[in-house]
Design a protein around this motif. Structure first.
Motif, short mmCIF file in Angstrom:
data_model
loop_
_atom_site.label_atom_id
_atom_site.label_comp_id
_atom_site.label_asym_id
_atom_site.label_seq_id
_atom_site.Cartn_x
_atom_site.Cartn_y
_atom_site.Cartn_z
N PRO A 133 -11.94 3.56 7.32
CA PRO A 133 -12.25 4.40 6.13
C PRO A 133 -11.08 5.35 5.64
O PRO A 133 -11.03 5.54 4.35
N ASP A 134 -10.29 5.73 6.40
CA ASP A 134 -9.30 6.67 5.98
C ASP A 134 -7.75 5.80 5.71
O ASP A 134 -6.76 6.51 6.00
N LEU A 135 -7.99 4.51 5.65
CA LEU A 135 -6.86 3.53 5.62
C LEU A 135 -6.01 4.06 4.23
O LEU A 135 -6.77 4.33 3.20
N ILE A 136 -4.74 4.39 4.30
CA ILE A 136 -3.74 4.29 3.09
C ILE A 136 -3.14 2.92 3.04
O ILE A 136 -2.39 2.44 3.88
N MET A 137 -3.23 2.20 1.82
CA MET A 137 -2.70 1.12 1.67
C MET A 137 -1.60 1.09 0.41
O MET A 137 -2.19 1.66 -0.69
N VAL A 138 -0.76 0.43 0.63
CA VAL A 138 0.49 0.43 -0.49
C VAL A 138 0.41 -1.21 -1.13
O VAL A 138 0.61 -1.98 -0.22
N SER A 139 -0.02 -1.52 -2.11
CA SER A 139 0.22 -2.87 -2.84
C SER A 139 1.15 -2.89 -3.87
O SER A 139 1.00 -2.30 -4.90
N ASN A 140 2.36 -3.72 -3.45
CA ASN A 140 3.33 -3.53 -4.36
C ASN A 140 3.54 -4.80 -5.06
O ASN A 140 3.68 -6.09 -4.28
N THR A 141 3.42 -4.84 -6.38
CA THR A 141 3.41 -6.23 -7.37
C THR A 141 4.25 -5.79 -8.40
O THR A 141 4.71 -4.80 -8.71
N GLY A 142 4.69 -7.17 -9.06
CA GLY A 142 5.42 -6.99 -10.23
C GLY A 142 4.61 -6.29 -11.30
O GLY A 142 5.43 -5.28 -11.89
N TYR A 143 3.46 -6.21 -11.62
CA TYR A 143 2.93 -5.74 -12.82
C TYR A 143 1.66 -4.85 -12.55
O TYR A 143 0.74 -4.61 -13.37
N GLY A 144 1.45 -4.56 -11.36
CA GLY A 144 0.17 -3.93 -10.99
C GLY A 144 -1.06 -4.88 -10.68
O GLY A 144 -1.17 -6.09 -11.15
N HIS A 145 -2.28 -4.33 -10.41
CA HIS A 145 -3.46 -4.96 -10.29
C HIS A 145 -4.47 -4.91 -11.30
O HIS A 145 -5.55 -5.29 -11.07
#
Length: 468
Positions: A133-145
């Motif tokens: 539940p307290d996870l920090i996640m970075v999703s790096n993409t070209g143009y975002g989600h």
């Protein structure tokens, strides 16, 4: 063997799961490891799906992939230093289950797949935070989600035109009157520039998220769009158009108003110096340093607008003075009188630069016996802590070196399952399929224009510690 960090390492006891590939997020994770985090990189035994920096990017020692070619690429070594390696096959349900179990004992997840991939594997943020539940996640993409471009794949070379920087970058062309005018061809900024802007953006936002979690106990998702991080560097040009309707020109090394402003040839092969006169004081200092005080009152150069009109004549005068001096001599002479100047360093000069060496910027990394790699100096960080420890903790991990540690010690996977994973190549320490990349001789690379030159005696010209 990983070097022991002191107790005050800022991210000691933070565990990071690195699902990323290639440049941006792997380098962000390497910096987290420098700060004391335990970083577990998800590798794979299937050569076709391996991180390309492991398999083909190089550079390889002495330009030759060795017997352990998947362990010896310099790019992979730098971007994955200090990490652990767990091999999985994310296409399999077993591997997806392992990731979810591993997330339970991690603080941070980094990934750089296109949005549809993580959702297809059931490893998107909403799915993973059900396990942490307290996870920090970075999703790096070209143009975002989100947005109409969100599903587009991207890499730095293609991102630069879309985030606008290409329109600002380019060399000048010779006009009909023989003077240089705005360049007609947009250029790239450099090698994977967008990737490294994403690296620093990810690190900054991640530190803010960790601070918030320490205060509130809550995790969060960081949706990082490389397209947008690039646009942030052209703010002045965007404002100029928004307020004045003016489009910034492509003017190479020149400046819209300052003069002189550019790079000038120096003594030696491919040696240059950058000079930038911001105002009349700088200009007068340059004239005196060159021993040409008469230029100060020359009507062609007496005022900024006149110098800008006669830039070609001025550049020729300055180039004649710089060309019989070394770049360091010019830099030091001008800086001594307060005029901004800097030597344009080659790779060799950067590696031997006394300022870098005095500050310990290059940190020696020792590889384990059998890796086929000499001790190397890797770039550190451009800052120092006064009260905390930051250092490269060790080399990049051998393929699958942490399989037993992660699966056995952290997750308690039973022996029968481990045996089955090894049999189907989910885990292992050798690549399945594929082979060493081909090489092109250095002489041929010069002929093809891939490199400018090479130094056959480079080992003898580098500092003795860390480079042999």
């Amino acid at each position: 063997m990983l070097l022991e960090l002191k107790q005050q390492a800022p991210l000691k006891n933070i565990r990071v799961l690195d699902l990323s590939r290639v440049f941006a997020m792997p380098f962000a994770a390497a910096n987290l490891a420098d700060l004391g985090a335990e970083v577990i990189k998800i590798d794979t035994c299937q050569a076709q799906f391996m991180d390309t920096t492991r398999t083909i990017t190089g550079p390889f020692p002495d330009n030759q992939p060795g017997e352990l070619w998947w362990e010896q690429g310099g790019t992979f070594q730098n971007l994955n230093r200090g990490k652990r390696s767990l091999t999985l096959d994310l296409r399999s349900e077993d591997s997806q289950k392992i990731i979810k179990e591993l997330v339970r004992v991690c603080d941070v997840v980094l990934e750089n797949f296109t949005p549809r991939v993580m959702a297809r594997f059931g490893l998107d943020f909403e799915s993973l935070r059900a396990h942490k539940p307290d996870l920090i996640m970075v999703s790096n993409t070209g143009y975002g989600h989100s947005g109409p471009w969100s599903e587009f794949g991207a890499m730095a070379s293609a991102l630069e035109p879309t985030h606008g920087t290409g329109a600002f970058m380019g060399y000048m062309d010779e006009g009909e009157d023989g003077r240089l005018t705005e360049g007609s061809v947009p250029n790239k900024m450099g090698n994977s520039y967008s990737d490294f802007m994403a690296t620093w953006t990810a690190l900054g936002s991640l530190m803010a998220a960790l601070l918030r979690r320490a205060r509130t106990g809550g995790g969060q998702w960081i949706d990082l769009a490389m397209y947008q991080t690039g646009t942030t560097v052209i703010g002045a040009g965007m404002l100029d158009f928004a307020f004045n309707g003016r489009r910034t020109q492509r003017i190479g090394n020149r400046h819209p108003f300052w003069s002189p402003h550019g790079v000038y040839p120096c003594q030696g092969q491919d040696q240059w110096v950058a000079i930038a006169a911001r105002d009349q004081g700088d200009w007068q200092a340059v004239c005196r340093a060159m021993g040409m005080p008469e230029l100060i009152s020359d009507p062609r150069f007496s005022a900024p607008i006149e110098r800008r009109k006669h830039q070609e004549e001025l550049d020729a005068i300055i180039a004649a003075w710089t060309s019989v001096r070394t770049s360091y001599q010019v830099m030091e002479t001008l800086q001594d009188v307060g005029a901004p100047a800097g030597a344009v360093l080659t790779a060799k000069q950067v590696l031997t630069d006394p300022q870098h060496l005095d500050r310990g910027f290059f940190e020696t990394v020792y590889n384990p016996p059998g890796a086929g790699l000499r001790p190397k100096g890797y770039v550190g960080r451009g800052w120092r802590f006064s009260k905390s420890e930051a250092a490269i903790r060790g080399p990049a991990p051998r393929l699958g070196e942490a399989n037993d540690y992660v699966l056995g010690e952290l997750l308690g996977v039973d022996g029968d399952s481990l045996k089955r994973f090894a049999e189907d190549w989910t885990i292992g320490n050798l690549p399945e399929g594929g082979g060493a990349p081909g090489t092109v001789s250095l002489d041929e690379q010069v002929e093809l224009g891939w490199i400018a030159e090479y130094d056959a005696d480079y080992l003898d010209s580098l500092p003795p510690v860390g480079w042999q």
